[in-house]
Design an enzyme around this catalytic site. Sequence first.
Site, PDB file in Angstrom:
ATOM      1  N   GLU A  80       1.882   0.041  -5.227  1.00  0.00           N
ATOM      2  CA  GLU A  80       0.682   0.690  -5.264  1.00  0.00           C
ATOM      3  C   GLU A  80       1.379   1.581  -5.115  1.00  0.00           C
ATOM      4  O   GLU A  80       2.120   2.426  -4.109  1.00  0.00           O
ATOM      5  CB  GLU A  80      -0.450   0.236  -4.257  1.00  0.00           C
ATOM      6  CG  GLU A  80      -1.484   1.618  -5.027  1.00  0.00           C
ATOM      7  CD  GLU A  80      -2.024   2.199  -3.863  1.00  0.00           C
ATOM      8  OE1 GLU A  80      -3.094   3.133  -3.923  1.00  0.00           O
ATOM      9  OE2 GLU A  80      -1.982   2.854  -3.030  1.00  0.00           O
ATOM     10  N   ASP A 113       0.988  -0.889   0.080  1.00  0.00           N
ATOM     11  CA  ASP A 113      -0.029   0.040   0.413  1.00  0.00           C
ATOM     12  C   ASP A 113       1.383   1.161   0.079  1.00  0.00           C
ATOM     13  O   ASP A 113       1.988   0.983   0.590  1.00  0.00           O
ATOM     14  CB  ASP A 113      -0.708   0.096   1.196  1.00  0.00           C
ATOM     15  CG  ASP A 113      -1.558   1.149   1.379  1.00  0.00           C
ATOM     16  OD1 ASP A 113      -2.860   1.317   0.263  1.00  0.00           O
ATOM     17  OD2 ASP A 113      -1.606   1.619   2.086  1.00  0.00           O
TER      18      ASP A 113
HETATM   19  C1  NOJ Z   1      -4.592   2.828  -0.894  1.00  0.00           C
HETATM   20  C2  NOJ Z   1      -5.325   2.314  -0.603  1.00  0.00           C
HETATM   21  O1  NOJ Z   1      -5.691   1.121  -1.568  1.00  0.00           O
HETATM   22  C3  NOJ Z   1      -6.936   2.656  -0.102  1.00  0.00           C
HETATM   23  O2  NOJ Z   1      -7.735   1.936  -0.268  1.00  0.00           O
HETATM   24  C4  NOJ Z   1      -6.130   3.782   1.106  1.00  0.00           C
HETATM   25  O3  NOJ Z   1      -7.446   3.949   1.364  1.00  0.00           O
HETATM   26  C5  NOJ Z   1      -4.698   4.742   1.255  1.00  0.00           C
HETATM   27  N1  NOJ Z   1      -3.959   3.613   0.458  1.00  0.00           N
HETATM   28  C6  NOJ Z   1      -4.282   4.258   2.143  1.00  0.00           C
HETATM   29  O4  NOJ Z   1      -3.988   2.774   2.692  1.00  0.00           O
END
Ligand code: NOJ
Length: 579
Positions: free
Chosen positions: A283, A222
Amino acid sequence: MTTAPQVDLTLSPRMTDPDWWRQAAVYQIYPRSFADSNGDGIGDLKGITAKVPYLQALGINAVWLSPFYPSALADGGYDVDDYRNVDPKLGTLADFDEMTAALHAAGIKLIADIVPNHSSDRHEWFKEALAAPKGSAARERYIFRDGKGENGELPPADWTSVFGGPAWERTTDADGTPGQWYMHIFAKEQPDLNWDNPEVREDFLKTLKFWSDRGVDGFRIDVAHALTKDLSEPLPSTAELGVEGQLLDGSHPFWDRDEVHGIYAEWRRLFNQYTPPRTAVAEAWVHASRRARYASPEGLGQAFNFDLLQADFDADAFRSIITKNLAEAEATGASSTWVFSNHDVVRHATRYGLPKALELAEATPTVAAPGADANSEEAKGQDGKAWLLAGGKPSDVDAELGLRRARAATALLLALPGSAYLYNGEELGLQEVGEIPESERQDPAFFRNPGVDIGRDGCRVPLPWTADGSSYGFGSDGAHLPQPEWFAGYAASAQDGVDGSTLEFYRSALALRTELQGAETLQWLPSAADVLHFTRPGGWHSVTNFGTTAVELPAGKVVLASAPLVDGKLPADTTAWLV
Ligand code: NOJ
Ligand code: CA
């Protein structure tokens, strides 16, 4: 404490192949909304285990499980209280082991979501930090600063959180007086961890080892580009900050800094101690030219490219995105990643059916645009969110056109070299849910941005498994987000075995993909304007008609069509595979 079962990885050659991830079809499960085994309205791990036969019949190679850790759900589970446990609302570690074993026995790998940038404010460490004095070791695990102004009443910097509102929150000292501030890039319940602190680094290695030892095959990281920070004083103001996703030199105080790769190099050493090595996908909403660093074999190995997700349904846009990303993957040794839908964006069957004017105005990619905030919800939504905010309903959308294009786009995506990331419910052709009353919304992006951001609840509504019954077969007693009546028409049971249904189309496409998949190359072939035609090794052809009139197909046997052919021709908004 439960002991991890010995996972028999000799089950199939695919399970032991160190390259299993390179062209995997990965199915994202948002656990709270997938299947509820005990009737409390919240999806859980036993619910997933019960659906393993469904996943196997679907033909996916891996499941990516969004966070399942103990959490107050301030951000749908991305606010983690304890990284090495299961949320009691979702089950136990024993349930986790049972689910992992069932997936593995079905030949399905498991990717866990790791949230290293921030913990939740209920994490033991944060509670300790709040109770400890300024300057203490407990506070050094997070980012605490004195406020500015005469009495520290102003935040250390004027930065805005990704979810709106300030990125700093003031604390209260034990004696009730206002204290220091802590930094949170996301919600205030998600304090940022201090990655300069070796204890934080050690603890995450321990977490990655914990899940790897339990049989987790890979990790989705993440906000992988936010961990390392340069917060030396004086902190720059928002006006002085570079824009996330646009900087080419790693100079932003917290987005995409070069040092972050030191962390992933260390993680890679750990991943490579396993057989087969654990995989990871970043990500990272960074400038395209900097994505390769996250995807390098010395780093995480793969990084999401959200380019198709942000593109309009357009032949030229698709062609240039595909060409660019394949070249990028080839240069780094990674494989490409493709995605249309996830838990953060409006479902693609809805995006592609937005009224044309909205589609253009609201769905234009913003990440690549200079000056855009790549992590903003508009950028992620691509967007349709303005439409939802205005009370948009499926009846305002051309759902038929949206789904027709979504199926065409998915068939194209599944024919591409690299990994395909699918989001639960898209195999049912599910549309975004617009009609969620304010009182039932859950997303902090909605609450922190009143009137500006509708949030992401519309793609997180529990799935319809049956056309009737309580919560459409999701559970036995309701669902944590309201399901609209039109969900009945999308139920899995209504599509199972039905020729031409979206579910059967996904099953056929995934089975064929497994059969036809070869080396990771693609060759474009000449085609009419508005048509994309490419071939893969072994003579597999994919042709997509983005235009408005039917076109002739090339020679070959049609093995898949996202919609029926018309007089042997490929109609508008349709993809066919030929061999
Ligand atoms: C990216 C995640 O996909 C999202 O759902 C989340 O709110 C943020 N990161 C913070 O962790
Ligand atoms: Ca449940």
